[in-house]
Write an enzyme that holds these catalytic residues in place. Structure first.
Site, short mmCIF file in Angstrom:
data_model
loop_
_atom_site.label_atom_id
_atom_site.label_comp_id
_atom_site.label_asym_id
_atom_site.label_seq_id
_atom_site.Cartn_x
_atom_site.Cartn_y
_atom_site.Cartn_z
CG HIS A 156 -0.13 -6.76 10.60
ND1 HIS A 156 -0.76 -6.07 9.98
CD2 HIS A 156 0.52 -5.92 11.19
CE1 HIS A 156 -0.55 -4.90 10.02
NE2 HIS A 156 0.49 -4.62 11.07
CD GLU A 187 4.17 -8.02 -2.62
OE1 GLU A 187 3.36 -8.24 -1.70
OE2 GLU A 187 4.88 -6.73 -2.23
CB VAL A 204 -5.94 2.60 16.49
CG1 VAL A 204 -6.74 1.91 17.75
CG2 VAL A 204 -6.67 3.40 15.55
NE ARG A 233 -2.73 5.17 10.36
CZ ARG A 233 -2.75 4.20 9.34
NH1 ARG A 233 -2.30 4.50 8.37
NH2 ARG A 233 -3.18 2.89 9.83
CE LYS A 291 0.20 -7.08 -1.29
NZ LYS A 291 1.30 -6.73 -0.32
CE LYS A 336 -0.06 1.90 0.36
NZ LYS A 336 0.51 3.16 1.47
N GLY A 365 -4.98 -3.12 2.94
CA GLY A 365 -5.80 -4.37 2.25
C GLY A 365 -6.67 -3.95 1.41
C1 MV4 Z 1 0.08 -9.85 1.64
C2 MV4 Z 1 -0.31 -11.01 1.85
C3 MV4 Z 1 0.27 -12.17 1.31
N1 MV4 Z 1 1.20 -12.23 0.71
N2 MV4 Z 1 1.15 -9.57 0.75
C4 MV4 Z 1 -3.00 -6.94 3.81
C5 MV4 Z 1 -2.83 -5.59 4.29
C6 MV4 Z 1 -1.60 -4.99 3.60
N3 MV4 Z 1 -0.82 -3.96 4.48
C7 MV4 Z 1 -0.90 -6.19 3.27
N4 MV4 Z 1 -1.90 -7.30 3.23
C8 MV4 Z 1 -1.50 -8.48 2.97
N5 MV4 Z 1 -0.22 -8.30 1.86
C9 MV4 Z 1 1.80 -10.67 0.14
N6 MV4 Z 1 2.35 -10.78 -0.91
C10 MV4 Z 1 -1.31 -10.91 3.12
C11 MV4 Z 1 -2.04 -9.65 3.37
C12 MV4 Z 1 -2.93 -9.84 4.32
C13 MV4 Z 1 -2.77 -9.31 5.72
C14 MV4 Z 1 -1.64 -8.76 6.02
C15 MV4 Z 1 -1.49 -8.50 7.30
C16 MV4 Z 1 -2.56 -8.62 8.30
C17 MV4 Z 1 -3.82 -9.10 7.91
C18 MV4 Z 1 -3.81 -9.70 6.42
C19 MV4 Z 1 -5.08 -10.08 6.02
C20 MV4 Z 1 -5.36 -10.75 4.71
C21 MV4 Z 1 -4.34 -10.38 3.99
#
Ligand code: MV4
Length: 452
Positions: free
Chosen positions: A208, A200, A295, A292, A158, A116, A165
């Site tokens: 999302h 971050e 779903v 990929r 992260k 990442k 997540g």
């Molecule tokens: C984050 C965030 C807030 N700020 N990054 C969770 C999955 C991963 N792909 C990225 N994620 C997150 N990254 C920053 N800088 C919050 C999340 C996140 C989240 C993101 C998408 C959908 C659901 C989530 C649930 C909790 C946290």
């Protein structure tokens, strides 16, 4: 085109790939563990091979057993589906070494997108917006504290090898950052055998938004619009929709162009999904690339009329896209409901067991992607998702009307069985959800209020 492909997966996605192959005139080989030996979809493949006992590590995740199955059945390519070996660069490399085409991006791209911190550097260099934070890996808690002071709290730590997540920790001040940093690092070391982490700014309650892309064998890359996947619990999505109620045409074009720019910069090929966070000011940030088929891909298939799984097979066979970005038109509104054999009233605990009575919805605007049948026993060993209901209407209100009646038609009954469809009906009746006013914090609040 391939004569025959092997499907290194199970359940609804195995059936989805069998169907795509059949329509292309390609034979399919299904593999199964003994827990899936009686699954009806195996009959729909041209051949089926048992690869081991129920635990995934000894069947669907066992590279040597899968390669052997491909060799004895003369399969020229392997489709990994989602989960299991789908983003395993080592597996893609073994396929290549054995002269079997991996249906997905090149090994080197799976590798670089899987890291990442590297993916984020590629994105930034390509002019794609990224969340403010460290320039790559942070080596010490002291460095983390300095960077956090610069960008301002709250921050998120992260794991570079993480994603979806896993291996993330939020901190709102320096003492909690010290804990978060060492916890994230320890968790990353155990989960991914790689303790590298980066920092971050934490975006609170984002949406999302993910962009589906297709890159032909020659590298020509198009995006197929977005999916809004904000309704999730502990990183498990419950429903998805396209288009997102949060985007206007201008923002849609900007995020789509950013996704294409990232894919072109990373040398991407085949189908992929670029994940973004969208904050409440309408600013979006690159998160990661899912290398990929996902779903929720049928939502995009409904609104674009493009068969993503057929394109995966065609691109792996060396074909270029036969359409351009201008040809892609988003038509109507689609939603997907993940029907999981779980009990939302009991913390979403899985409910495996025999289906004694089954009624699947149908009719106009309804697509059911599922491998279940009456008499089928849902095994305890795998993911609890047993079906996907996808609806397509002329606009969001029509998609809601179709979804409500289709969820009402659905009946899956058996001793001890539960599923998520009642909860999804309740979400469709929620005023905030109906008005498009929701983000990634929606489901937690909804479940809290709903139970009160
Ligand atoms: C984050 C965030 C807030 N700020 N990054 C969770 C999955 C991963 N792909 C990225 N994620 C997150 N990254 C920053 N800088 C919050 C999340 C996140 C989240 C993101 C998408 C959908 C659901 C989530 C649930 C909790 C946290």
């Amino acid at each position: 085109m391939f004569r025959r492909i092997l499907i290194a997966n199970r359940g609804e996605i195995a059936l989805r790939i069998i169907r795509a192959a059949r329509e292309l005139g390609v034979e399919s080989v299904a593999v199964y563990s003994t827990a899936d030996a009686n699954a009806p979809y195996l009959e729909m493949a041209d051949e089926a091979v048992c690869i081991g006992p129920p635990p995934s590590a000894k069947s669907y995740l066992d590279i040597s057993r899968i390669i052997s199955a491909a060799e004895v059945t003369d399969a020229e390519a392997i489709h990994p589906g989602y989960g299991f070996l789908s983003e395993n660069a080592h597996f893609a490399e073994v396929c290549e070494t054995c002269g079997i085409q991996f249906i997905g991006p090149p090994t080197s791209v799976i590798q670089s997108c899987g890291d990442k911190a590297t993916a984020k550097k590629t994105a930034r260099a390509a002019g794609v917006p990224v969340v403010p934070g460290s320039e790559g890996i942070v080596d010490s808690v002291e460095d983390a504290a300095v960077i956090a002071k610069e960008i301002g709290y709250p921050v998120i730590v992260k794991a570079s090898a993480g994603g979806g997540g896993k291996g993330m920790r939020v901190a709102s001040n320096e003492p909690s950052l010290r804990n978060a940093f060492s916890q994230a690092r320890a968790e990353a070391a155990v989960s991914f055998a790689n303790d590298e982490v980066y920092l971050e700014k934490y975006i609170e309650n984002p949406r999302h938004i993910e962009i589906q892309i297709l890159a032909g064998a020659d590298g020509q890359t198009v995006h197929l619009g977005e999916r809004d996947c904000s309704v999730q619990r502990r990183h498990q999505k419950l429903l998805e929709e396209a288009p997102s109620p949060a985007l206007d045409p201008e923002l849609r074009r900007k995020i789509g162009d950013a996704a294409v720019a990232y894919c072109e910069a990373s040398g991407y090929r085949n189908a992929g999904t670029v994940e973004f966070l969208l904050d409440k000011h309408g600013d979006f940030y690159f998160m990661e690339l899912n290398a990929r088929i996902q779903v929720e891909h049928p939502v995009t298939e409904c609104v674009t009329g493009i068969d993503l799984v057929q394109w995966q097979i065609k691109i792996a066979a060396g074909q270029n896209l036969d359409f351009t970005q201008d040809d892609v038109k988003i038509k109507g509104h689609a939603m997907e409901f993940r029907i999981n054999a779980e009990n939302p009233e009991r913390g979403f605990c899985p409910t495996p067991g025999k289906i004694d009575h089954l009624v699947l919805p149908g009719g106009r605007g309804v697509r059911m992607d599922t491998h279940i049948t009456a008499g089928y026993t849902i095994p305890q060993h795998y993911d609890s998702m047993i079906a996907k209901l996808i609806v397509h209407g002329k606009d969001r209100p029509e998609a809601f009307r179709i979804a409500k009646r289709a969820l009402q038609e659905l009946q899956i009954k058996g001793r001890g069985l539960a599923n998520t469809s009642q909860l999804q009906r309740a979400i469709l009746d929620n005023a905030d959800f109906a008005s498009g006013n929701f983000d990634t914090s929606f489901l937690e609040k909804f479940l809290h209020d709903h139970h009160a």
